[in-house]
Enzyme design. Structure first.
Site, short mmCIF file in Angstrom:
data_model
loop_
_atom_site.label_atom_id
_atom_site.label_comp_id
_atom_site.label_asym_id
_atom_site.label_seq_id
_atom_site.Cartn_x
_atom_site.Cartn_y
_atom_site.Cartn_z
N TYR A 1 -4.42 14.60 -3.45
CA TYR A 1 -4.87 13.91 -2.24
C TYR A 1 -6.06 14.62 -1.60
O TYR A 1 -6.04 14.98 -0.43
CB TYR A 1 -3.70 13.82 -1.26
N ASP B 1 -9.88 14.27 6.81
CA ASP B 1 -9.28 13.23 5.96
C ASP B 1 -9.30 13.67 4.49
O ASP B 1 -9.47 12.86 3.60
CB ASP B 1 -10.02 11.90 6.16
N HIS C 1 0.84 -1.20 0.00
CA HIS C 1 0.00 0.00 0.00
C HIS C 1 0.88 1.25 0.00
O HIS C 1 0.69 2.15 -0.83
CB HIS C 1 -0.90 -0.03 1.25
N GLU C 2 1.83 1.31 0.92
CA GLU C 2 2.64 2.52 1.04
C GLU C 2 3.52 2.75 -0.18
O GLU C 2 3.64 3.87 -0.68
CB GLU C 2 3.50 2.46 2.32
N HIS D 1 -9.72 8.20 2.89
CA HIS D 1 -9.63 6.82 3.39
C HIS D 1 -11.00 6.18 3.59
O HIS D 1 -11.09 5.01 3.95
CB HIS D 1 -8.88 6.77 4.72
N GLU E 1 -5.90 6.55 -2.59
CA GLU E 1 -5.92 5.56 -1.52
C GLU E 1 -6.34 4.18 -2.04
O GLU E 1 -5.80 3.15 -1.64
CB GLU E 1 -6.89 6.00 -0.42
N HIS F 1 1.78 4.28 -3.08
CA HIS F 1 1.64 5.75 -3.06
C HIS F 1 2.75 6.37 -3.91
O HIS F 1 2.54 7.39 -4.57
CB HIS F 1 1.70 6.28 -1.63
#
Lengths: 381, 100
Positions: A175, A261, A160-161, A266, A184, A164
């Site tokens: 974002y 957020d 996941h990271e 998210h 995301e 990005h």
């Protein structure tokens, strides 16, 4: 439909074995695109064998519970021995699995497509309950032991990271609001695909959970998010209830602020996440194949402000390009988005109707030709 | 006399409930209260740090200091730009909140 290429495939394959790195890479890219467009997957092994192994080199640093990355100690490198610290080894292996997934499945050379070095920092701060991408590297906390355990334990979180980073180097989805939720979602989709690919799980076998490995056993919850059933990952006193929607009817409007957020990036990611799940499970088999390729090509074709509708339309167009107009894959892409409340605008009914009409005409001409032939034969008789 | 409240949000799972942390130096030992005031002074004196726009899934932390005269000061930092002094303060607040 046969594909025409000015350089014959056998010549490209020879070039793909070349000693020249740039020649080899260009030939591989051409070969990959050629075979992919014709639905061929056997190129994967050749790609893996020929890509230079010195790309995407990994380094893992130990923060020793500090927060200043420049003071962290280099603990494991590509050529060095294993560490005695399991967090270091898990981070190293997770970086490798993600790098190999992008290289072998999607023909992408590391995060930036150009062999970017992969750096990870473990043991960040004390009781740190997070993992994040800072724009250049990954940072892992050890968790607090009450809710979260060591974040290096989750391969889908590592995927996941790092995704990005891939998103930043491709569409660079902003974002905020829907583009942020897509950003995301891309990380969840490719993060979960890294895990499924590493475990060789089909769409039916996979759990479709994000972060299932980082919650402590004492926490009543499955994971941070569920792509299969958004909104059901957790529901308890300590964590609250998973607020993700899996359909546009549940889209959550939040302020475009840090506390909001950034418009619920998210939260609303649950909608495209679920569309991907629906496509993968309706097609069946490994989700990193057709679904993963369609999503990846669509990510590359997107831009900073792409919203859900535009992304859905792009996936439909890419499915048509990769697998053919009116193919099963293209139809199921449309169905998947329909399942989350998004009608694909690119469904070209005119083209389908034209194709059907042409097919009918061909049938009629064949019939007429046969009738004429039989009339001629009767006349001769 | 000083109170501090820590609010935390954001991160990989930003919606998980993160309760606020409260510390009042009246509840601390003389030694801990001195440490608390020293950390607070260091953090309040630091210039504001701009957020890293490339960071993804980083958490944000906001510490609000209040004194009996009604004055309040707020300092906000994120994972990707946190100073060691701010990290020390967060650890102190969490540790002493648990004991309180």
């Amino acid at each position: 439909m046969p594909l025409c290429c000015i350089v014959p495939p056998h010549m490209l394959e020879r070039l793909a074995q070349s000693d020249s790195k740039s020649r080899r890479q260009k030939a591989l890219n051409t070969l990959f695109n050629t075979y992919r467009l014709s639905g061929e997957r056997t190129i994967r092994a050749l790609t893996f064998a020929s890509t230079s192994p010195d790309t995407g080199r990994r380094s893992v640093y130990d923060c020793r519970h500090g927060v200043t990355l420049s003071r962290a100690i280099l603990t494991r490198t590509e050529d060095g021995p294993q560490s005695t610290d399991e967090s270091v080894n898990r981070a190293f292996d997770g970086l490798g699995a993600t790098r190999d997934f992008y290289r072998q499945v999607l023909n992408r050379n590391s995060i930036d497509g150009n062999g970017l070095r992969l750096n990870a920092y473990v043991h960040y701060d004390r009781d740190f309950q997070n993992a994040y991408w800072d724009g250049e590297q990954m940072v892992f906390g050890d968790g607090d032991g009450e809710i979260f355990v060591d974040f290096t334990k989750s391969l889908d979180v590592i995927g996941h990271e790092l995704t990005h980073g891939v998103t930043e180097f491709t569409a660079n989805l902003t974002y905020h609001n829907q583009p942020g939720a897509l950003n995301e979602s891309m990380s969840d989709v490719f993060g979960v695909l890294v895990k499924q690919w590493a475990n060789q799980q089909t769409a039916e076998q996979a759990d479709w959970l994000i972060g299932a490995d980082i919650l402590t056993p004492g926490i009543a919850g499955d994971a941070l998010r569920s792509m299969k059933a958004p909104g059901t990952a957790y529901d308890n006193e300590a964590l609250g209830r998973d607020p993700q929607p899996g359909h546009m009817s549940g889209y959550v409007q939040l302020p475009d602020t840090s506390r909001g957020d950034w418009g619920g990036v998210h939260i609303n990611s649950g909608i495209p996440n679920h569309a991907f799940y629906l496509l993968a499970t309706s097609l069946g088999g490994p989700a990193w194949e057709a679904p993963g390729h369609i999503w990846y090509e669509s990510l590359k074709a997107s831009s900073a402000d792409t919203n859900f509708q535009q992304f859905a339309d792009t996936t439909y167009a890419k499915a048509g390009l990769l697998y053919g107009a009116s193919s099963k894959q293209q139809k199921l892409v449309s169905d998947a988005w329909d399942g989350v409340g998004i009608k694909v605008a690119g469904v070209n009914t005119t083209a389908v109707e034209t194709e059907n009409t042409l097919r009918e005409l061909v049938k009629q001409v064949s019939q007429l030709t046969a009738d004429i032939a039989s009339l001629k034969a009767a006349g001769k008789g | 006399m000083m109170k501090a409240t820590l609010a935390t949000w954001g991160g990989l799972a930003p919606l998980l409930a993160t309760p606020a942390v409260h510390v009042d130096d009246a509840d601390l030992s003389k030694e801990d209260a001195a440490t608390f005031r020293s950390l607070a002074t260091q953090v309040k004196d630091q210039p504001a740090r701009p957020a890293n726009p490339r960071a993804r899934d980083a958490r944000s932390y906001e510490v609000t200091f209040e004194t009996p005269d009604g004055a309040s000061t707020t300092v906000e930092q994120t994972d990707a730009t946190m100073t060691p002094e701010f990290a020390d303060l967060l650890q102190f607040l969490r540790r002493h909140h648990r004991r309180a």
